[in-house]
Write a protein that holds these residues in place. Structure first.
Motif, PDB file in Angstrom:
ATOM      1  N   UNK A   1       0.808  -1.213   0.000  1.00  0.00           N
ATOM      2  CA  UNK A   1       0.000   0.000   0.000  1.00  0.00           C
ATOM      3  C   UNK A   1       0.845   1.268   0.000  1.00  0.00           C
ATOM      4  N   UNK A   2       2.058   1.177   0.548  1.00  0.00           N
ATOM      5  CA  UNK A   2       2.914   2.365   0.619  1.00  0.00           C
ATOM      6  C   UNK A   2       3.806   2.507  -0.604  1.00  0.00           C
ATOM      7  N   UNK A   3       4.343   1.383  -1.069  1.00  0.00           N
ATOM      8  CA  UNK A   3       5.373   1.436  -2.112  1.00  0.00           C
ATOM      9  C   UNK A   3       4.863   1.147  -3.509  1.00  0.00           C
ATOM     10  N   UNK A   4       3.608   0.686  -3.638  1.00  0.00           N
ATOM     11  CA  UNK A   4       3.075   0.429  -4.965  1.00  0.00           C
ATOM     12  C   UNK A   4       3.174  -1.027  -5.366  1.00  0.00           C
ATOM     13  N   UNK A   5       3.386  -1.273  -6.662  1.00  0.00           N
ATOM     14  CA  UNK A   5       3.316  -2.622  -7.217  1.00  0.00           C
ATOM     15  C   UNK A   5       4.632  -3.003  -7.872  1.00  0.00           C
ATOM     16  N   UNK A   6       5.061  -4.218  -7.625  1.00  0.00           N
ATOM     17  CA  UNK A   6       6.207  -4.801  -8.314  1.00  0.00           C
ATOM     18  C   UNK A   6       5.719  -6.037  -9.055  1.00  0.00           C
ATOM     19  N   UNK A   7       5.854  -6.064 -10.367  1.00  0.00           N
ATOM     20  CA  UNK A   7       5.435  -7.201 -11.179  1.00  0.00           C
ATOM     21  C   UNK A   7       6.622  -7.684 -11.987  1.00  0.00           C
ATOM     22  N   UNK A   8       7.075  -8.901 -11.721  1.00  0.00           N
ATOM     23  CA  UNK A   8       8.179  -9.514 -12.459  1.00  0.00           C
ATOM     24  C   UNK A   8       7.631 -10.730 -13.205  1.00  0.00           C
ATOM     25  N   UNK A   9       7.846 -10.750 -14.515  1.00  0.00           N
ATOM     26  CA  UNK A   9       7.287 -11.833 -15.327  1.00  0.00           C
ATOM     27  C   UNK A   9       8.371 -12.456 -16.202  1.00  0.00           C
TER      28      UNK A   9
END
Length: 204
Positions: free
Chosen positions: A10-18
């Motif tokens: 909620x504080x740092x956002x989203x990390x998406x690794x694919x």
């Protein structure tokens, strides 16, 4: 051995690794080329898609008691695990169909675009639905190839488990179709040929 790491804070956002992945549909969002249009018309730039651009399409029936759809034919490898997806939004009907009849010769799932639920699913198919803003859903089917020469279909529907039109003008909005191996990953646009996304990497 090819993980998809999806982390939300909620504080740092989203990390998406694919992992690296290929969208094998040669026109992912140009439904009047490569796609064969049956018993319907398709209209470009009809609404704002999940991309935030005015590049969604309307697919609308032009016949009664007929299969309304767009279709892109492909050659598949028997035994391969595949996933097909398309973004859909309700129009004057509330159901969408994603089909790949390489899966068990049926390969369909019906999605309720008014409440975001999965309805009837053909044997051999696993279905998933993801909610996006402004009434959009990403509708996803996965399964194992049993038919080599087949196709991907995207279609509106007036009711669950119904694939024939009941009236002229039945329509939904569609955007961004994808055919890939294994499980679903984020959308990869294509314009005339398959496109491969490189694997993501992360360095602290």
């Amino acid at each position: 051995d090819k993980p998809r790491i999806d982390y939300t804070d909620s504080a740092d956002g989203v990390l998406l690794l694919e992992p690296s992945r290929t969208n094998s549909l040669v026109q992912s969002n140009q439904f009047n080329t490569t796609w064969v249009v049956a018993n319907s018309t398709v209209t470009s730039n009809y609404g704002v898609s999940p991309s935030g651009n005015n590049n969604a399409w309307k697919i609308q029936s032009t016949a009664v008691n007929s299969e309304t759809r767009v279709r892109q034919s492909k050659t598949f490898t028997i035994g391969q695990s595949i996933t097909v997806s398309c973004f859909m939004k309700a129009g004057n009907v509330n159901y969408g169909i994603v089909r790949c009849w390489a899966i068990n010769a049926g390969g369909r799932a019906w999605f309720n675009l008014s409440n975001g639920t999965i309805e009837t699913v053909d044997g051999g198919v696993t279905a998933k639905i993801e909610k996006y803003a402004n009434g959009w859903y990403r509708c996803i089917i996965s399964g194992t190839v049993t038919v080599a020469n087949a196709a991907v279909d995207i279609a509106p529907s007036r009711a669950d488990n119904e694939y024939l039109s009941g009236a002229l003008g039945e329509n939904i909005l569609i955007y961004g179709a994808q055919l890939e191996e294994d499980y679903p990953t984020s959308y990869i646009p294509t314009q005339g040929s398959a496109v491969t996304r490189l694997a993501d990497s992360c360095n602290q």
